[in-house]
Design a protein around this motif. Structure first.
Motif, short mmCIF file in Angstrom:
data_model
loop_
_atom_site.label_atom_id
_atom_site.label_comp_id
_atom_site.label_asym_id
_atom_site.label_seq_id
_atom_site.Cartn_x
_atom_site.Cartn_y
_atom_site.Cartn_z
N ILE A 76 0.84 -1.20 0.00
CA ILE A 76 0.00 0.00 0.00
C ILE A 76 0.89 1.26 0.00
O ILE A 76 0.57 2.26 -0.64
N LEU A 77 2.01 1.16 0.70
CA LEU A 77 2.95 2.29 0.70
C LEU A 77 3.50 2.52 -0.72
O LEU A 77 3.81 3.66 -1.09
N GLY A 78 3.61 1.44 -1.49
CA GLY A 78 4.00 1.58 -2.90
C GLY A 78 3.00 2.42 -3.67
O GLY A 78 3.38 3.23 -4.53
N TYR A 79 1.71 2.28 -3.35
CA TYR A 79 0.69 3.10 -4.00
C TYR A 79 0.88 4.59 -3.61
O TYR A 79 0.71 5.48 -4.44
N VAL A 80 1.21 4.81 -2.33
CA VAL A 80 1.42 6.19 -1.86
C VAL A 80 2.55 6.84 -2.65
O VAL A 80 2.43 7.97 -3.15
N SER A 81 3.65 6.10 -2.78
CA SER A 81 4.80 6.65 -3.49
C SER A 81 4.48 6.84 -4.97
O SER A 81 4.94 7.80 -5.60
N GLU A 82 3.67 5.96 -5.53
CA GLU A 82 3.24 6.09 -6.93
C GLU A 82 2.46 7.41 -7.11
O GLU A 82 2.67 8.13 -8.08
N MET A 83 1.56 7.69 -6.16
CA MET A 83 0.78 8.93 -6.25
C MET A 83 1.70 10.15 -6.18
O MET A 83 1.56 11.10 -6.96
N LEU A 84 2.69 10.08 -5.28
CA LEU A 84 3.59 11.23 -5.11
C LEU A 84 4.57 11.35 -6.29
O LEU A 84 4.97 12.46 -6.65
N THR A 85 4.93 10.22 -6.90
CA THR A 85 5.75 10.28 -8.11
C THR A 85 4.96 10.94 -9.23
O THR A 85 5.49 11.76 -9.99
N GLY A 86 3.67 10.59 -9.31
CA GLY A 86 2.82 11.22 -10.32
C GLY A 86 2.73 12.73 -10.12
O GLY A 86 2.69 13.49 -11.08
N ALA A 87 2.72 13.15 -8.87
CA ALA A 87 2.57 14.58 -8.57
C ALA A 87 3.89 15.34 -8.73
O ALA A 87 3.90 16.46 -9.25
N PHE A 88 4.99 14.75 -8.29
CA PHE A 88 6.24 15.51 -8.20
C PHE A 88 7.39 14.95 -9.04
O PHE A 88 8.47 15.54 -9.07
N GLY A 89 7.19 13.81 -9.70
CA GLY A 89 8.21 13.25 -10.60
C GLY A 89 9.55 13.03 -9.93
O GLY A 89 9.64 12.52 -8.80
N MET A 90 10.62 13.44 -10.63
CA MET A 90 11.98 13.17 -10.13
C MET A 90 12.25 13.84 -8.78
O MET A 90 13.04 13.33 -8.00
N ASP A 91 11.61 14.96 -8.53
CA ASP A 91 11.83 15.62 -7.23
C ASP A 91 11.45 14.68 -6.09
O ASP A 91 12.12 14.65 -5.05
N TRP A 92 10.37 13.91 -6.30
CA TRP A 92 9.96 12.96 -5.25
C TRP A 92 11.03 11.87 -5.07
O TRP A 92 11.40 11.52 -3.96
N LEU A 93 11.53 11.36 -6.19
CA LEU A 93 12.49 10.26 -6.11
C LEU A 93 13.83 10.69 -5.52
O LEU A 93 14.55 9.89 -4.94
#
Lengths: 136, 133
Positions: free
Chosen positions: A58-75
């Motif tokens: 489920i945490l993978g889904y959270v990170s997926e949402m944040l990657t969608g929002a912030f892209g490389m900055d999130w990673l």
């Protein structure tokens, strides 16, 4: 970025239906074969009454949402601090949502703080927590 | 490591360091993770490894050496991403017990994670919290 960077703004939500097949795949991917996740007969006899998804799935889904929002900055600069409040079960639909709580300046970038929540189709909270990211 | 030779989580002492575990994040491993979690086009296009996949492998390495009793609950997770990892890179995960405390009916176990790339550059840090039965 398809949203305004300011406090109070909600990030685009992510919805995922959890299936036993996904949970089994996640067990293979992560090496976590705890029977509470993958053995329905075992899980039925526990207080949980059935299999549950790995919290990290489920945490993978959270990170997926944040990657969608912030892209490389999130990673490159993302931080997460979450509590697992309730299990997600097979056939649950999990919605991941985030709301910006603060935007500040820091080292030539904007430090964005976000409240995170995951809930199931019955509006039960699965995960709550906070995230932050440096947006360049 | 067999179940019999794993250390019981409740017996771990604060400061205990698990043996480091190295993983090659090969295309098959990453593809399996992306299939399980769904989505992932952003990662596939850039041949990037989802940071939560790295966290999952770090935790798997820790679990190799620790026996978690039935009824253990994963209650808390902190993650801090420091460097993007591409498919094919090798990372090394280290884990250390930072808290093991029985208080009333509850027994709290916290483990800190540190993941580095092959040049020992920080990739990810984290903290995992369990409540033991």
């Amino acid at each position: 970025m398809g949203f305004e960077l300011k406090a109070g703004v909600s990030l685009p939500e992510l919805k995922r239906k959890v299936t036993q097949a996904d949970i089994n795949l996640y067990a293979r991917a992560s090496g976590d074969y705890n029977p509470i996740h993958i053995d329905p007969e075992f899980a039925k006899k526990t207080p949980l009454g059935g299999t549950i998804a790995h919290g990290m799935l489920i945490l993978g889904y959270v990170s997926e949402m944040l990657t969608g929002a912030f892209g490389m900055d999130w990673l490159e600069s993302g931080k997460l601090d979450v509590r697992f409040k309730a299990p997600a079960r097979p056939e649950n639909t999990v919605t991941v949502s985030g709301k910006i709580t603060a935007v500040g300046d820091g080292n030539g970038a904007k430090l964005v703080k976000i409240d995170i929540e995951c809930h199931n189709q019955n509006n039960e909270t699965v995960i709550t927590g906070e995230a932050s990211v440096m947006v360049k | 490591m067999s179940e019999e030779t794993k250390i019981a989580a409740g017996e771990l002492v604060v400061g205990y360091e698990f043996p480091p575990a190295s993983y090659c994040l090969d295309p098959e491993t990453v593809a399996l993770y992306l299939k399980a979690t769904g989505g992932g086009d952003f990662y596939r296009e850039g041949k990037l490894v989802p940071p939560t996949a790295i966290a999952a492998y770090a935790m798997a390495g820790m679990a190799e050496n620790m026996a978690l009793a039935e009824g253990t609950i994963h209650t808390q997770q902190e993650l801090e991403f420091k460097r993007v990892v591409t498919v094919g890179e090798t990372v090394t995960c280290r884990a250390k017990v930072s808290r093991n405390l029985a208080r009333g009916k509850f027994h709290f176990l916290n483990i800190e994670l540190d993941v580095r790339d092959s040049q020992t550059r920080p990739v990810m840090a984290g903290k995992t919290g369990f409540i033991l039965p």
